[in-house]
Write a protein that holds these residues in place. Structure first.
Motif, PDB file in Angstrom:
ATOM      1  N   SER A  82       0.827  -1.213   0.000  1.00 31.27           N
ATOM      2  CA  SER A  82       0.000   0.000   0.000  1.00 31.27           C
ATOM      3  C   SER A  82       0.860   1.262   0.000  1.00 31.27           C
ATOM      4  CB  SER A  82      -0.952   0.020   1.211  1.00 31.27           C
ATOM      5  OG  SER A  82      -1.762  -1.128   1.224  1.00 31.27           O
ATOM      6  N   GLY A  83       1.960   1.192  -0.730  1.00 31.18           N
ATOM      7  CA  GLY A  83       2.833   2.352  -0.822  1.00 31.18           C
ATOM      8  C   GLY A  83       3.464   2.743   0.490  1.00 31.18           C
ATOM      9  N   GLY A  84       3.608   1.771   1.382  1.00 37.12           N
ATOM     10  CA  GLY A  84       4.226   2.024   2.680  1.00 37.12           C
ATOM     11  C   GLY A  84       3.244   2.437   3.757  1.00 37.12           C
ATOM     12  N   ARG A  85       1.970   2.610   3.406  1.00 29.53           N
ATOM     13  CA  ARG A  85       1.007   3.098   4.397  1.00 29.53           C
ATOM     14  C   ARG A  85       0.670   2.055   5.451  1.00 29.53           C
ATOM     15  NH1 ARG A  85      -3.868   5.039   0.786  1.00 29.53           N
ATOM     16  NH2 ARG A  85      -3.444   2.967  -0.063  1.00 29.53           N
ATOM     17  N   SER A  86       0.701   0.777   5.073  1.00 27.36           N
ATOM     18  CA  SER A  86       0.313  -0.263   6.029  1.00 27.36           C
ATOM     19  C   SER A  86       1.261  -0.331   7.216  1.00 27.36           C
ATOM     20  CB  SER A  86       0.257  -1.624   5.317  1.00 27.36           C
ATOM     21  OG  SER A  86      -0.783  -1.657   4.373  1.00 27.36           O
ATOM     22  N   GLY A  87       2.513   0.006   6.995  1.00 31.12           N
ATOM     23  CA  GLY A  87       3.505  -0.091   8.070  1.00 31.12           C
ATOM     24  C   GLY A  87       3.328   0.920   9.176  1.00 31.12           C
ATOM     25  N   VAL A  88       2.538   1.970   8.962  1.00 30.37           N
ATOM     26  CA  VAL A  88       2.359   2.984  10.004  1.00 30.37           C
ATOM     27  C   VAL A  88       1.099   2.748  10.825  1.00 30.37           C
ATOM     28  CG1 VAL A  88       3.585   4.673   8.586  1.00 30.37           C
ATOM     29  CG2 VAL A  88       1.087   4.600   8.514  1.00 30.37           C
ATOM     30  N   VAL A  89       0.335   1.742  10.471  1.00 29.13           N
ATOM     31  CA  VAL A  89      -0.925   1.454  11.159  1.00 29.13           C
ATOM     32  C   VAL A  89      -0.674   0.561  12.373  1.00 29.13           C
ATOM     33  CG1 VAL A  89      -3.180   0.360  10.915  1.00 29.13           C
ATOM     34  CG2 VAL A  89      -2.241   1.691   9.025  1.00 29.13           C
ATOM     35  N   CYS A  90      -1.364   0.856  13.463  1.00 28.52           N
ATOM     36  CA  CYS A  90      -1.321   0.020  14.670  1.00 28.52           C
ATOM     37  C   CYS A  90       0.104  -0.266  15.125  1.00 28.52           C
ATOM     38  CB  CYS A  90      -2.096  -1.286  14.442  1.00 28.52           C
ATOM     39  SG  CYS A  90      -3.871  -1.058  14.328  1.00 28.52           S
ATOM     40  N   ARG A  91       0.871   0.772  15.275  1.00 33.89           N
ATOM     41  CA  ARG A  91       2.216   0.605  15.822  1.00 33.89           C
ATOM     42  C   ARG A  91       2.087   0.205  17.295  1.00 33.89           C
ATOM     43  NH1 ARG A  91       5.347  -0.465  11.958  1.00 33.89           N
ATOM     44  NH2 ARG A  91       7.144  -0.078  13.306  1.00 33.89           N
ATOM     45  N   ALA A  92       2.848  -0.776  17.706  1.00 34.57           N
ATOM     46  CA  ALA A  92       2.774  -1.289  19.074  1.00 34.57           C
ATOM     47  C   ALA A  92       2.959  -0.158  20.082  1.00 34.57           C
ATOM     48  CB  ALA A  92       3.840  -2.357  19.281  1.00 34.57           C
ATOM     49  N   GLY A  93       2.060  -0.113  21.053  1.00 34.19           N
ATOM     50  CA  GLY A  93       2.154   0.873  22.123  1.00 34.19           C
ATOM     51  C   GLY A  93       1.529   2.217  21.830  1.00 34.19           C
ATOM     52  N   THR A  94       0.939   2.412  20.649  1.00 34.75           N
ATOM     53  CA  THR A  94       0.343   3.698  20.301  1.00 34.75           C
ATOM     54  C   THR A  94      -1.164   3.685  20.520  1.00 34.75           C
ATOM     55  OG1 THR A  94      -0.087   3.113  17.979  1.00 34.75           O
ATOM     56  CG2 THR A  94       2.115   3.974  18.526  1.00 34.75           C
ATOM     57  N   TRP A  95      -1.755   4.888  20.500  1.00 36.37           N
ATOM     58  CA  TRP A  95      -3.209   5.010  20.607  1.00 36.37           C
ATOM     59  C   TRP A  95      -3.891   4.249  19.485  1.00 36.37           C
ATOM     60  CZ3 TRP A  95      -6.383   7.192  16.880  1.00 36.37           C
ATOM     61  CH2 TRP A  95      -7.734   7.360  17.239  1.00 36.37           C
ATOM     62  N   GLY A  96      -3.331   4.296  18.296  1.00 39.89           N
ATOM     63  CA  GLY A  96      -3.941   3.641  17.148  1.00 39.89           C
ATOM     64  C   GLY A  96      -4.069   2.138  17.309  1.00 39.89           C
ATOM     65  N   ALA A  97      -3.203   1.538  18.122  1.00 45.96           N
ATOM     66  CA  ALA A  97      -3.243   0.092  18.330  1.00 45.96           C
ATOM     67  C   ALA A  97      -4.195  -0.317  19.447  1.00 45.96           C
ATOM     68  CB  ALA A  97      -1.843  -0.431  18.637  1.00 45.96           C
ATOM     69  N   GLU A  98      -4.761   0.652  20.171  1.00 46.38           N
ATOM     70  CA  GLU A  98      -5.674   0.327  21.266  1.00 46.38           C
ATOM     71  C   GLU A  98      -7.027  -0.123  20.718  1.00 46.38           C
ATOM     72  OE1 GLU A  98      -5.895   3.761  23.767  1.00 46.38           O
ATOM     73  OE2 GLU A  98      -3.770   3.690  24.299  1.00 46.38           O
ATOM     74  N   PHE A  99      -7.774  -0.881  21.527  1.00 49.08           N
ATOM     75  CA  PHE A  99      -9.069  -1.381  21.107  1.00 49.08           C
ATOM     76  C   PHE A  99     -10.068  -0.237  20.964  1.00 49.08           C
ATOM     77  CE2 PHE A  99      -7.284  -5.194  23.257  1.00 49.08           C
ATOM     78  CZ  PHE A  99      -7.279  -6.024  22.153  1.00 49.08           C
ATOM     79  N   PHE A 100     -11.010  -0.428  20.042  1.00 53.16           N
ATOM     80  CA  PHE A 100     -12.022   0.578  19.747  1.00 53.16           C
ATOM     81  C   PHE A 100     -13.384   0.103  20.250  1.00 53.16           C
ATOM     82  CE2 PHE A 100     -15.294   2.130  16.681  1.00 53.16           C
ATOM     83  CZ  PHE A 100     -15.192   3.488  16.931  1.00 53.16           C
ATOM     84  N   GLU A 101     -13.849   0.688  21.336  1.00 54.93           N
ATOM     85  CA  GLU A 101     -15.188   0.475  21.889  1.00 54.93           C
ATOM     86  C   GLU A 101     -15.501  -0.968  22.283  1.00 54.93           C
ATOM     87  OE1 GLU A 101     -18.383   2.501  19.942  1.00 54.93           O
ATOM     88  OE2 GLU A 101     -17.213   4.318  19.644  1.00 54.93           O
ATOM     89  N   VAL A 102     -14.505  -1.793  22.355  1.00 58.78           N
ATOM     90  CA  VAL A 102     -14.600  -3.124  22.972  1.00 58.78           C
ATOM     91  C   VAL A 102     -13.301  -3.326  23.732  1.00 58.78           C
ATOM     92  CG1 VAL A 102     -16.134  -4.172  21.258  1.00 58.78           C
ATOM     93  CG2 VAL A 102     -13.650  -4.283  20.936  1.00 58.78           C
ATOM     94  N   ALA A 103     -13.318  -4.230  24.688  1.00 57.31           N
ATOM     95  CA  ALA A 103     -12.100  -4.478  25.454  1.00 57.31           C
ATOM     96  C   ALA A 103     -12.179  -5.853  26.098  1.00 57.31           C
ATOM     97  CB  ALA A 103     -11.901  -3.418  26.538  1.00 57.31           C
ATOM     98  N   PRO A 104     -11.050  -6.527  26.194  1.00 55.10           N
ATOM     99  CA  PRO A 104     -11.049  -7.830  26.867  1.00 55.10           C
ATOM    100  C   PRO A 104     -11.244  -7.678  28.363  1.00 55.10           C
ATOM    101  CG  PRO A 104      -8.814  -7.185  26.293  1.00 55.10           C
ATOM    102  CD  PRO A 104      -9.728  -6.168  25.678  1.00 55.10           C
ATOM    103  N   LEU A 105     -11.952  -8.641  28.948  1.00 56.20           N
ATOM    104  CA  LEU A 105     -12.001  -8.724  30.396  1.00 56.20           C
ATOM    105  C   LEU A 105     -10.645  -9.208  30.902  1.00 56.20           C
ATOM    106  CD1 LEU A 105     -15.542 -10.321  30.909  1.00 56.20           C
ATOM    107  CD2 LEU A 105     -14.890  -7.890  30.887  1.00 56.20           C
ATOM    108  N   PRO A 106     -10.374  -9.031  32.202  1.00 54.16           N
ATOM    109  CA  PRO A 106      -9.042  -9.361  32.715  1.00 54.16           C
ATOM    110  C   PRO A 106      -8.579 -10.781  32.418  1.00 54.16           C
ATOM    111  CG  PRO A 106     -10.235  -8.057  34.326  1.00 54.16           C
ATOM    112  CD  PRO A 106     -11.207  -8.370  33.236  1.00 54.16           C
ATOM    113  N   ASP A 107      -9.503 -11.738  32.330  1.00 54.01           N
ATOM    114  CA  ASP A 107      -9.100 -13.122  32.114  1.00 54.01           C
ATOM    115  C   ASP A 107      -9.206 -13.563  30.654  1.00 54.01           C
ATOM    116  OD1 ASP A 107     -11.854 -13.013  32.032  1.00 54.01           O
ATOM    117  OD2 ASP A 107     -12.150 -14.924  33.090  1.00 54.01           O
TER     118      ASP A 107
END
Length: 206
Positions: A82-107
């Motif tokens: 994708s012309g290098g665009r895919s590599g900037v998505v969901c970088r580990a530890g960034t806001w973009g990689a956080e879950f959107f309106e769902v989240a795992p329970l602790p277990d």
């Protein structure tokens, strides 16, 4: 294709939620900023949330799979896509990689992936085998990319696939629908969340 109700036994199923993350779903995420239409992801969230609530109520394990790109896994094939665009998505530890309106329970397990399929070089298969899952209830984004890739891979690892068409989203309706046709014809059964929840509420499992 109609699904064998016996294969939907909560004791033998697991819900696999793929890539419901800010960069793929949020209007301020990386995909929206580059011009992709993420509105379908927002629209399907209430159905996904209802699916998760129902699964948890029936004791069905929920496994979250998320993309976590980082330098150590940025191959040339990945970064030029994708012309290098895919590599900037969901970088580990960034806001973009956080879950959107769902989240795992602790277990609930969270599996980090670095390619489209959640099974490639991850612990997903080990987690599912430990849970004694035989049927994967698939949901997430994008329907035709990471959800479909994970479902197809799961089928080839001998899991039954129940694909929740109304709990998935793609950037275009055409891509979404094409993926559903492909899955239903070759790799599993496409279902709706309320259909599955109805089975869990009423069916008698041995």
């Amino acid at each position: 294709m109609r699904f064998d109700v016996d294969k939907l036994d909560p004791a033998k199923a697991a819900v696999v939620v793929v890539d419901v993350q800010n960069d793929y779903c949020h209007p301020d995420g990386a995909c929206a900023r580059r011009g992709e239409d993420v509105s379908a992801a927002k629209e399907m969230l209430p159905r996904l949330q209802a699916l998760l609530a129902g699964a948890r109520a029936h004791g069905v394990p929920v496994v979250f799979v998320r993309t976590a790109h980082e330098k150590a896994t940025d191959s040339a094939a990945l970064t030029v896509r994708s012309g290098g665009r895919s590599g900037v998505v969901c970088r580990a530890g960034t806001w973009g990689a956080e879950f959107f309106e769902v989240a795992p329970l602790p277990d609930e397990p969270v599996v980090a992936k670095h390619r489209y399929s959640g099974f490639v070089n991850t612990r997903l298969d080990s987690v599912l085998r430990t849970l004694k899952a035989e049927t994967l209830v698939m949901a997430g984004v994008s329907t035709n990319v990471c959800v479909e890739s994970t479902a197809r891979h799961g089928y080839m690892l001998d899991y039954h696939i129940a694909f929740m068409g109304d709990c998935c989203a793609a950037f275009t309706e055409a891509e979404h629908e094409a993926a559903l046709v492909n899955i239903d014809k070759y790799f599993g059964s496409v279902m709706k969340a309320d259909e599955l929840l109805g089975v869990w509420d009423t069916a008698q499992f041995g």
